[in-house]
Scaffold this motif. Structure first.
Motif, mmCIF file in Angstrom:
data_model
loop_
_atom_site.group_PDB
_atom_site.id
_atom_site.type_symbol
_atom_site.label_atom_id
_atom_site.label_comp_id
_atom_site.label_asym_id
_atom_site.label_seq_id
_atom_site.Cartn_x
_atom_site.Cartn_y
_atom_site.Cartn_z
ATOM 1 N N ASP A 204 -12.980 19.710 0.236
ATOM 2 C CA ASP A 204 -11.883 18.835 -0.178
ATOM 3 C C ASP A 204 -10.821 19.610 -0.959
ATOM 4 N N ARG A 205 -11.256 20.541 -1.772
ATOM 5 C CA ARG A 205 -10.305 21.303 -2.590
ATOM 6 C C ARG A 205 -9.496 22.304 -1.774
ATOM 7 N N HIS A 206 -9.970 22.640 -0.570
ATOM 8 C CA HIS A 206 -9.315 23.667 0.241
ATOM 9 C C HIS A 206 -8.834 23.130 1.588
ATOM 10 N N LEU A 207 -8.688 21.810 1.697
ATOM 11 C CA LEU A 207 -8.266 21.224 2.968
ATOM 12 C C LEU A 207 -6.925 21.772 3.443
ATOM 13 N N ALA A 208 -6.039 22.056 2.516
ATOM 14 C CA ALA A 208 -4.699 22.512 2.892
ATOM 15 C C ALA A 208 -4.693 23.941 3.432
ATOM 16 N N ASP A 209 -5.771 24.668 3.257
ATOM 17 C CA ASP A 209 -5.845 26.063 3.715
ATOM 18 C C ASP A 209 -6.180 26.097 5.206
ATOM 19 N N PRO A 210 -5.267 26.549 6.051
ATOM 20 C CA PRO A 210 -5.555 26.588 7.494
ATOM 21 C C PRO A 210 -6.677 27.552 7.853
ATOM 22 N N ARG A 241 -16.067 19.587 12.418
ATOM 23 C CA ARG A 241 -15.685 18.183 12.578
ATOM 24 C C ARG A 241 -15.530 17.494 11.231
ATOM 25 N N TRP A 242 -16.377 17.873 10.277
ATOM 26 C CA TRP A 242 -16.241 17.313 8.931
ATOM 27 C C TRP A 242 -14.893 17.686 8.329
ATOM 28 N N ILE A 243 -14.503 18.958 8.465
ATOM 29 C CA ILE A 243 -13.206 19.401 7.949
ATOM 30 C C ILE A 243 -12.076 18.637 8.627
ATOM 31 N N GLN A 244 -12.159 18.530 9.957
ATOM 32 C CA GLN A 244 -11.119 17.826 10.687
ATOM 33 C C GLN A 244 -11.049 16.358 10.286
ATOM 34 N N ARG A 245 -12.209 15.740 10.111
ATOM 35 C CA ARG A 245 -12.236 14.327 9.719
ATOM 36 C C ARG A 245 -11.562 14.120 8.377
ATOM 37 N N ILE A 265 6.280 14.092 10.522
ATOM 38 C CA ILE A 265 4.851 14.081 10.817
ATOM 39 C C ILE A 265 4.304 15.508 10.817
ATOM 40 N N ALA A 266 5.087 16.452 11.332
ATOM 41 C CA ALA A 266 4.652 17.852 11.351
ATOM 42 C C ALA A 266 4.453 18.376 9.927
ATOM 43 N N ALA A 267 5.313 17.977 8.995
ATOM 44 C CA ALA A 267 5.180 18.431 7.606
ATOM 45 C C ALA A 267 3.908 17.891 6.971
ATOM 46 N N VAL A 268 3.591 16.638 7.252
ATOM 47 C CA VAL A 268 2.358 16.048 6.729
ATOM 48 C C VAL A 268 1.148 16.774 7.305
ATOM 49 N N ALA A 269 1.201 17.073 8.591
ATOM 50 C CA ALA A 269 0.090 17.783 9.236
ATOM 51 C C ALA A 269 -0.114 19.162 8.602
ATOM 52 N N ARG A 270 0.992 19.887 8.362
ATOM 53 C CA ARG A 270 0.883 21.212 7.754
ATOM 54 C C ARG A 270 0.323 21.121 6.333
ATOM 55 N N GLN A 271 0.709 20.077 5.594
ATOM 56 C CA GLN A 271 0.238 19.910 4.223
ATOM 57 C C GLN A 271 -1.288 19.884 4.153
ATOM 58 N N TRP A 272 -1.930 19.373 5.196
ATOM 59 C CA TRP A 272 -3.384 19.226 5.176
ATOM 60 C C TRP A 272 -4.070 20.186 6.147
ATOM 61 N N GLY A 273 -3.426 21.304 6.455
ATOM 62 C CA GLY A 273 -4.116 22.396 7.123
ATOM 63 C C GLY A 273 -4.013 22.445 8.632
ATOM 64 N N PHE A 274 -3.278 21.525 9.264
ATOM 65 C CA PHE A 274 -3.087 21.593 10.711
ATOM 66 C C PHE A 274 -1.934 22.553 11.012
ATOM 67 N N THR A 275 -2.176 23.517 11.850
ATOM 68 C CA THR A 275 -1.150 24.505 12.167
ATOM 69 C C THR A 275 -0.337 24.130 13.393
ATOM 70 N N SER A 276 -0.814 23.208 14.204
ATOM 71 C CA SER A 276 -0.115 22.792 15.417
ATOM 72 C C SER A 276 0.124 21.293 15.378
ATOM 73 N N ALA A 277 1.389 20.887 15.438
ATOM 74 C CA ALA A 277 1.726 19.468 15.436
ATOM 75 C C ALA A 277 1.190 18.771 16.683
ATOM 76 N N ALA A 278 1.201 19.455 17.813
ATOM 77 C CA ALA A 278 0.707 18.862 19.053
ATOM 78 C C ALA A 278 -0.804 18.625 18.970
ATOM 79 N N HIS A 279 -1.521 19.612 18.435
ATOM 80 C CA HIS A 279 -2.969 19.456 18.264
ATOM 81 C C HIS A 279 -3.271 18.312 17.298
ATOM 82 N N PHE A 280 -2.517 18.252 16.196
ATOM 83 C CA PHE A 280 -2.716 17.184 15.230
ATOM 84 C C PHE A 280 -2.522 15.810 15.872
#
Length: 328
Positions: A204-210, A241-245, A265-280
């Protein structure tokens, strides 16, 4: 709205609520049994949240054993979500943040007791919350009718009888919870039972780290990747899967905030560690059945939680009933 929220807060703990179109109706019937309180709640659709700002550190918080009698419900706590049907029971720890959604009229019967009475450590409490106890299981077949009879008859017992019953209730719950946790009452938690909650907090503390990966988590805790995967087998989910969830849950909450409406939406995805908006977008739709944009739009149309007595700003949660997540 204010009166209904005050009634629920007095019975269980301080909470914020949201109801459709500001129309709410319901009843709360309570009785005391020694140190326990029992309650029956009948209500129309209701969304509830208990935030960290509502929790007083060090105060003797309550543990709630909640039986769903009618309707459906979703409970979120300790990075888990559970979907309840009539006859199922869930444990809720009021010492930690909690969210509940009842999208249709419902009835619940609850036992409310100080969490210290069960003598459980924090790791065991975190394993217990937001998990369904079904009536077709050994624990559920005993606990469900017991809760029903106890709550319905509590008001008829003399005070002395109530004190005795309360002690027996705690004893029975201790045994059943021990069975639920697959350990005998009084056993010392195993190293795995202690380590897993620590790892989940680390995630939880490192979710933003891709770069948060099973390898990185294993190195940080000086264990092998194989052992890490074994720990998560008890959660019926892989580490990835836990990290992704957890990332999806945080993105969903951020997208529902009206204060975040100006963010992409892409900015929110990046904030929580998603590097690809399409994947998110793809995994978000797979999890919740609608796109991030559709979720944001539905949340914007939903009613807002009214401010709490302490002035905490409300956020949209009524849309929780929509987009029920599928299993990963």
């Amino acid at each position: 709205m204010e009166y209904w929220r005050a009634a629920l807060s007095h019975t269980f703990a301080a909470v914020d609520i949201a109801v459709p179109d500001e129309v709410c109706s319901g009843s709360v019937r309570t009785s005391r049994l020694g140190q326990l309180q029992v309650a029956t709640v009948d209500s129309g659709p209701l969304w509830v949240r208990r935030t960290p700002r509502m929790i007083t550190p060090g105060k003797d918080q309550q543990l709630i054993v909640k039986l769903l009698v009618r309707g459906v419900a979703r409970v979120e706590q300790d990075a888990r979500e559970v979907h309840l049907r009539p006859g199922e029971i869930v444990f809720c720890d009021m010492a930690r943040p909690l969210r509940m959604a009842f999208p249709h009229p419902f009835r619940t019967k609850s036992l409310v007791l100080p969490r210290r009475l069960l003598g459980l450590g924090e790791s065991d409490l975190q394993r217990l919350t937001a998990t369904s106890v079904r009536p077709d299981t050994t624990v559920g077949s005993l606990l469900s009718p017991f809760v029903t009879q106890l709550v319905d008859a509590a008001a008829t017992y003399p005070s002395a009888t109530g004190e005795v019953l309360a002690r027996h209730v705690v004893d029975l719950l201790t045994v059943l919870v021990g069975e639920r946790l697959h350990q005998e009452v009084g056993d010392t938690p195993s190293p795995a039972q202690v380590l897993l909650p620590r790892i989940q907090v680390f995630i939880d503390r490192h979710l933003a780290d891709p770069d948060l990966t099973p390898d990185a988590i294993a190195r940080a805790h000086q264990i092998s990747v194989r052992y890490l995967h074994k720990l998560f087998q008890t959660e019926d989910v892989t580490v990835s899967r836990w990290i992704q969830r957890r990332r999806l849950q945080e993105c969903r909450r951020e997208l529902a905030r009206r204060e975040a409406a100006g963010r992409t939406i892409a900015a929110v995805a990046r904030q929580w560690g998603f590097t690809s908006a399409a994947h998110f977008s793809r995994v978000f739709r797979d999890a919740y059945g609608l796109s991030p944009a559709e979720w944001r739009d539905s949340a914007a149309r939903a009613p807002r939680l009214s401010p709490s007595p302490r002035g905490v700003s409300g956020i949209t949660e009524a849309a929780l009933a929509r987009g029920v997540p599928r299993r990963f």
